[in-house]
Scaffold this motif. Sequence first.
Motif, mmCIF file in Angstrom:
data_model
loop_
_atom_site.group_PDB
_atom_site.id
_atom_site.type_symbol
_atom_site.label_atom_id
_atom_site.label_comp_id
_atom_site.label_asym_id
_atom_site.label_seq_id
_atom_site.Cartn_x
_atom_site.Cartn_y
_atom_site.Cartn_z
ATOM 1 N N GLY A 95 -3.880 -6.425 15.282
ATOM 2 C CA GLY A 95 -3.110 -5.873 14.176
ATOM 3 C C GLY A 95 -1.970 -6.776 13.768
ATOM 4 O O GLY A 95 -1.446 -7.543 14.574
ATOM 5 N N ILE A 96 -1.595 -6.704 12.493
ATOM 6 C CA ILE A 96 -0.382 -7.355 11.981
ATOM 7 C C ILE A 96 0.232 -6.395 10.970
ATOM 8 O O ILE A 96 -0.475 -5.833 10.138
ATOM 9 C CB ILE A 96 -0.661 -8.684 11.256
ATOM 10 C CG1 ILE A 96 -1.518 -9.627 12.115
ATOM 11 C CG2 ILE A 96 0.638 -9.369 10.858
ATOM 12 C CD1 ILE A 96 -1.896 -10.933 11.405
ATOM 13 N N VAL A 97 1.543 -6.230 11.065
ATOM 14 C CA VAL A 97 2.214 -5.466 10.010
ATOM 15 C C VAL A 97 3.235 -6.395 9.368
ATOM 16 O O VAL A 97 3.892 -7.188 10.054
ATOM 17 C CB VAL A 97 2.855 -4.178 10.572
ATOM 18 C CG1 VAL A 97 3.969 -4.471 11.560
ATOM 19 C CG2 VAL A 97 3.365 -3.312 9.435
ATOM 20 N N ALA A 98 3.315 -6.339 8.036
ATOM 21 C CA ALA A 98 4.232 -7.206 7.295
ATOM 22 C C ALA A 98 5.106 -6.350 6.393
ATOM 23 O O ALA A 98 4.681 -5.300 5.898
ATOM 24 C CB ALA A 98 3.452 -8.209 6.454
ATOM 25 N N VAL A 99 6.343 -6.808 6.198
ATOM 26 C CA VAL A 99 7.304 -6.087 5.375
ATOM 27 C C VAL A 99 7.597 -6.900 4.119
ATOM 28 O O VAL A 99 7.871 -8.103 4.211
ATOM 29 C CB VAL A 99 8.623 -5.867 6.161
ATOM 30 C CG1 VAL A 99 9.633 -5.113 5.316
ATOM 31 C CG2 VAL A 99 8.353 -5.148 7.470
ATOM 32 N N VAL A 100 7.521 -6.245 2.950
ATOM 33 C CA VAL A 100 7.946 -6.875 1.700
ATOM 34 C C VAL A 100 9.188 -6.117 1.251
ATOM 35 O O VAL A 100 9.077 -5.057 0.615
ATOM 36 C CB VAL A 100 6.852 -6.796 0.614
ATOM 37 C CG1 VAL A 100 7.198 -7.712 -0.550
ATOM 38 C CG2 VAL A 100 5.489 -7.133 1.197
ATOM 39 N N PRO A 101 10.384 -6.629 1.605
ATOM 40 C CA PRO A 101 11.601 -5.855 1.369
ATOM 41 C C PRO A 101 11.726 -5.413 -0.097
ATOM 42 O O PRO A 101 11.521 -6.211 -1.007
ATOM 43 C CB PRO A 101 12.720 -6.837 1.746
ATOM 44 C CG PRO A 101 12.095 -7.739 2.751
ATOM 45 C CD PRO A 101 10.683 -7.904 2.280
ATOM 46 N N GLY A 102 11.990 -4.153 -0.258
ATOM 47 C CA GLY A 102 12.133 -3.605 -1.592
ATOM 48 C C GLY A 102 10.816 -3.225 -2.243
ATOM 49 O O GLY A 102 10.795 -2.547 -3.279
ATOM 50 N N VAL A 103 9.709 -3.645 -1.664
ATOM 51 C CA VAL A 103 8.403 -3.406 -2.278
ATOM 52 C C VAL A 103 7.549 -2.466 -1.435
ATOM 53 O O VAL A 103 7.119 -1.410 -1.900
ATOM 54 C CB VAL A 103 7.648 -4.741 -2.497
ATOM 55 C CG1 VAL A 103 6.244 -4.478 -3.022
ATOM 56 C CG2 VAL A 103 8.431 -5.632 -3.447
ATOM 57 N N GLY A 104 7.289 -2.853 -0.189
ATOM 58 C CA GLY A 104 6.428 -2.014 0.646
ATOM 59 C C GLY A 104 6.039 -2.720 1.924
ATOM 60 O O GLY A 104 6.684 -3.685 2.330
ATOM 61 N N THR A 105 5.002 -2.189 2.554
ATOM 62 C CA THR A 105 4.529 -2.790 3.796
ATOM 63 C C THR A 105 3.021 -2.992 3.729
ATOM 64 O O THR A 105 2.333 -2.325 2.940
ATOM 65 C CB THR A 105 4.823 -1.881 5.009
ATOM 66 O OG1 THR A 105 4.248 -0.594 4.749
ATOM 67 C CG2 THR A 105 6.316 -1.736 5.242
ATOM 68 N N VAL A 106 2.530 -3.887 4.567
ATOM 69 C CA VAL A 106 1.100 -4.156 4.649
ATOM 70 C C VAL A 106 0.713 -4.120 6.114
ATOM 71 O O VAL A 106 1.341 -4.779 6.942
ATOM 72 C CB VAL A 106 0.761 -5.552 4.084
ATOM 73 C CG1 VAL A 106 -0.748 -5.729 3.993
ATOM 74 C CG2 VAL A 106 1.426 -5.783 2.742
ATOM 75 N N ALA A 107 -0.308 -3.342 6.449
ATOM 76 C CA ALA A 107 -0.857 -3.380 7.800
ATOM 77 C C ALA A 107 -2.291 -3.863 7.696
ATOM 78 O O ALA A 107 -3.045 -3.418 6.823
ATOM 79 C CB ALA A 107 -0.805 -2.003 8.453
ATOM 80 N N VAL A 108 -2.636 -4.788 8.564
ATOM 81 C CA VAL A 108 -3.984 -5.338 8.523
ATOM 82 C C VAL A 108 -4.473 -5.426 9.960
ATOM 83 O O VAL A 108 -3.689 -5.614 10.894
ATOM 84 C CB VAL A 108 -3.976 -6.706 7.803
ATOM 85 C CG1 VAL A 108 -3.072 -7.700 8.487
ATOM 86 C CG2 VAL A 108 -5.367 -7.260 7.642
ATOM 87 N N TRP A 109 -5.758 -5.260 10.149
ATOM 88 C CA TRP A 109 -6.301 -5.279 11.511
ATOM 89 C C TRP A 109 -7.688 -5.893 11.545
ATOM 90 O O TRP A 109 -8.543 -5.570 10.721
ATOM 91 C CB TRP A 109 -6.365 -3.864 12.087
ATOM 92 C CG TRP A 109 -7.187 -3.759 13.352
ATOM 93 C CD1 TRP A 109 -6.899 -4.351 14.542
ATOM 94 C CD2 TRP A 109 -8.426 -3.082 13.525
ATOM 95 N NE1 TRP A 109 -7.870 -4.065 15.457
ATOM 96 C CE2 TRP A 109 -8.825 -3.280 14.866
ATOM 97 C CE3 TRP A 109 -9.229 -2.308 12.686
ATOM 98 C CZ2 TRP A 109 -10.004 -2.741 15.376
ATOM 99 C CZ3 TRP A 109 -10.402 -1.771 13.194
ATOM 100 C CH2 TRP A 109 -10.777 -1.991 14.541
ATOM 101 N N SER A 110 -7.882 -6.788 12.459
ATOM 102 C CA SER A 110 -9.195 -7.375 12.728
ATOM 103 C C SER A 110 -9.090 -8.013 14.110
ATOM 104 O O SER A 110 -8.173 -8.778 14.371
ATOM 105 C CB SER A 110 -9.540 -8.420 11.665
ATOM 106 O OG SER A 110 -10.851 -8.913 11.884
ATOM 107 N N PRO A 111 -10.026 -7.682 15.018
ATOM 108 C CA PRO A 111 -9.786 -7.997 16.444
ATOM 109 C C PRO A 111 -9.856 -9.463 16.835
ATOM 110 O O PRO A 111 -9.315 -9.831 17.884
ATOM 111 C CB PRO A 111 -10.905 -7.222 17.165
ATOM 112 C CG PRO A 111 -11.372 -6.194 16.195
ATOM 113 C CD PRO A 111 -11.203 -6.805 14.842
#
Lengths: 312, 312, 312, 312
Positions: free
Chosen positions: D267-283
């Motif tokens: 998993g990876i979670v990323a933050v786009v300040p002021g915009v939103g977040t992205v979570a992505v997963w691939s093993p």
Amino acid sequence: MTPPLPALLDQIHTEAQALYGKGRVADYIPALGEVPPRQFGMAVALVSGESHTVGDAQVPFSLQSITKLFTFVIALKLMGEGLWQRVGREPSGAAFNSIVQLETENGIPRNPFINAGALVITDILTSRYAHLDYALLGALRRLADEPNLHWNPRVAKSERDTAHRNMAMAYFMKSHGNFQNAPELVLDNYCRQCATEMNCQQLAQATLFLANGGRDLAMDGQPDELFLGADDTRRVNALLLTCGAYDAAGDFAYRIGLPVKTGVGGGIVAVVPGVGTVAVWSPELDAKGNSVLGAFALERLVALTGWGHTTL
Amino acid sequence: MTPPLPALLDQIHTEAQALYGKGRVADYIPALGEVPPRQFGMAVALVSGESHTVGDAQVPFSLQSITKLFTFVIALKLMGEGLWQRVGREPSGAAFNSIVQLETENGIPRNPFINAGALVITDILTSRYAHLDYALLGALRRLADEPNLHWNPRVAKSERDTAHRNMAMAYFMKSHGNFQNAPELVLDNYCRQCATEMNCQQLAQATLFLANGGRDLAMDGQPDELFLGADDTRRVNALLLTCGAYDAAGDFAYRIGLPVKTGVGGGIVAVVPGVGTVAVWSPELDAKGNSVLGAFALERLVALTGWGHTTL
Amino acid sequence: MTPPLPALLDQIHTEAQALYGKGRVADYIPALGEVPPRQFGMAVALVSGESHTVGDAQVPFSLQSITKLFTFVIALKLMGEGLWQRVGREPSGAAFNSIVQLETENGIPRNPFINAGALVITDILTSRYAHLDYALLGALRRLADEPNLHWNPRVAKSERDTAHRNMAMAYFMKSHGNFQNAPELVLDNYCRQCATEMNCQQLAQATLFLANGGRDLAMDGQPDELFLGADDTRRVNALLLTCGAYDAAGDFAYRIGLPVKTGVGGGIVAVVPGVGTVAVWSPELDAKGNSVLGAFALERLVALTGWGHTTL
Amino acid sequence: MTPPLPALLDQIHTEAQALYGKGRVADYIPALGEVPPRQFGMAVALVSGESHTVGDAQVPFSLQSITKLFTFVIALKLMGEGLWQRVGREPSGAAFNSIVQLETENGIPRNPFINAGALVITDILTSRYAHLDYALLGALRRLADEPNLHWNPRVAKSERDTAHRNMAMAYFMKSHGNFQNAPELVLDNYCRQCATEMNCQQLAQATLFLANGGRDLAMDGQPDELFLGADDTRRVNALLLTCGAYDAAGDFAYRIGLPVKTGVGGGIVAVVPGVGTVAVWSPELDAKGNSVLGAFALERLVALTGWGHTTL
């Protein structure tokens, strides 16, 4: 009962040849890489004056790091205990050309036999002698009782052309205030020093004072001269035992148990205190830069003579 | 001409006392920190059977790392050359409790005398002996010819309570597959082992086989027994010379030139191959964890007897 | 509501002066050590074209490592992604002048902003430009719209005279094949580069393209020119955020949260993407080599304007 | 003009699948090694309340190191600036499980996201909460607005059984006085924490406060609550940008330029300040332990949306 030395040397010579091909000739100095690998010579010089050789014991080879033993002795004679302000006397626990230790220990090399330490020694001698030839070749000629010793200019140049890492260490120590001369000048001297050539017989002879309480064995019937004090002689031998074989010092001590100095030219000289010296040469090196056949030959000699048992 | 040993020991005793206050009693193990500092004992055992003592040579002290010499010998007898798969035999070039080297060398400790290496040895013995007491105390009792040897449970507990760093090393080696038993169990054994107590006279006696080609000197008129093979004896001595004094091994070799093992309890034992052993004890330690008066006493003894000269 | 920028700058100027005496002027380069410590200047340039200054914003100072930002950008324009064969882009986790990392990572410096990495960049530019002046001063003159920029020959010489450690790193990388030119020549260029002088106003202006998607703001009414591609601009900013403040990069990111580049001359330049740039200068440095008042001023500006919040 | 998010996610999904087989599922924790490799999910949550998913965004996966982000935030809320007495905030410059740095820096881990630092955080929470479940799961359930979150006991056990290296680090820090509880207890908690499972949609939701100035987006029409102060939110994001991707932090910053946290569960979670977040997963993981498809997907998303440009 131990067979006589000539028979032992013959036996070891025969056994050693089975190891041809197990190592590689040093090639990081191009001119050294041209030496034919399948050569083996060995010489024993005893404090009694007796000496024996086998194989290519008359073929000159490049002393390389073995010269560090002699430059160190010369510097110790000059500076005495003051020398230890500039260089340590502990095993390095790292490869002979590592720079990491210098950073964590303020530019003071661990011992005089790793490259950084040998550079400090050459820096000291460069400050003292206008021509380092005088200091080193003069001492070797006297000790070996052999006026025709020289350094190989082609090897020296090849070494100087590829001395970037040694230059890095010299500059690094200079940044820590532990280098007096211009690194360029010291490296010139250092590369000439390393390119000094001797054969096994000469090398065994030149080192004999370390087996003889510091006394130089005069060849011509004259009385011995004291080349190095007895206490200092013991200390040099101790340092050779703990630090003389790069980061294989522990392994050499374990297998051979004698003070030694090795060089990437394939030579090894060993001291049997009170008994004599052994010089052995074979160009193929193991992964740690020590002669494969040379280390084997010393290990066998110790096992067959029990010399290791009397000293340790 | 050298004066007789009893006079020499008296002289050294007197000289050494001038150094009281120059070191500090180890306090990282609380129970050790309670030992009164101003004590000094020394014992010499000769292969001839003769022995001499001076000062507090009958006062038991905590062997600490000196036990590593004996556990190593026991493990070497058990495993032979296979031992070197688990531990190296090179000087460490770092403090006795450093963990850095383990990370860069895959969990194989540099030698059996740094803490990590001694833990591996104790792990090996833990796999073999249900009660490590049997292995270690049994050997010590036989070698010292002294049935009343024990470990101090209070010191062992104090040591175990503060063994976090050793636990870290044990777990680290386990993560590299170089630890067989539960670290908790091995540490229990290790702390008891380190808490073993002897006095100088007993320690010199127990180590005498290393000066005698591996032969245990039977006290009761019976013939000697071979405790360790002659080749292995030489190798153990070599390892003591290169690695026996933590990261001061080079300095010890230079000043003393004998195989030694030191402990933070303030003890040092030295081997003079072919001659005898010396055990010395004084609790104040220098910055590298070696006994101040102990190192001085050995240096003086070597200088006064020339023992260093005959071995190196 | 945020007060207008001129009032904010006045407030920060006043607050910052309370910190005089908390740091020390860099003295490892003698000529730098002569700068009077109690100076403080700050300039803000906005992408709107607006700009504001306070304090000693017109006093030229030695850019030192801030030049690494510009030489890196020039090298990136020349080599594109190929640049990453010669230098990494990870935070170093070590001091700016550490040589340890080079040994363990084959002579590839961690990033272009530690000394070793900057030397590689200068080596690249030395291969390309006969006179590095053209590359660097030319770019700075264009970006700052200021024809009178120079390097200080006295500082350059002082720096060159004491560049032993940088020489060591250059030779070390050369020994790993990661250096094309003679270290002496590259160091000449490097020391001149570091001795470049600008004032805060010029520096803020020269860096504005990084806040403007790579576009150079033409001062004279002409349209903008693209100095660096938009993607590369974002990447340079990322690298400044993670590696721009030596081994205090994490602390700067935490406190300030903007891409920055600091120099031992006491300057810091910060980028607020989409908004503008801030240049601040005050000679007193903290233990990690960053300007005490400069870091404080940026931290306050971010807190008072919320600029950090919009970017992170 | 940027196409709408659903179309972008579809495009990225398609492109990413071409990378199946380029990495390897983490197998050092046996139970993790059983996860089928060819899975990919992605979720975007916007501060506007909007959200989008693609692929296996509803499949729960093991958060592993991603939990370090949440435990760190909880500890920061508890301790404020006092936290930095126990852990640093600099990039480590070394692998996530290195113990070397601890030895040279007195047992203070470089940052809260390397293993040693995360263990200190868990130690802090272990001192505060009788059941760490309450602290972590409670926070995650609130933030994700999802009452059914759990940790996987089989993964936790598998992790605990092989936690020798983490035990080593815990004991090592304890030896430096930087660990309050028994390492065994903290490791129990740590392994349960790492075994927490969420899917992409839940993870993006749970992280949204970091894109929203610290405000938790209430799902049920109630007003937002402040989960973390605005300044601390910015600081957490800065730390994620400089230290969130192990020793690939610089590479992630360069390619993606967003605050991220990665885990060996893929998993990876990323933050786009002021915009939103992205979570992505691939093993499937790359050599540095980060998801191959996950990193690719984030890089593409940033390139296609320009989100990286607005933040950096």
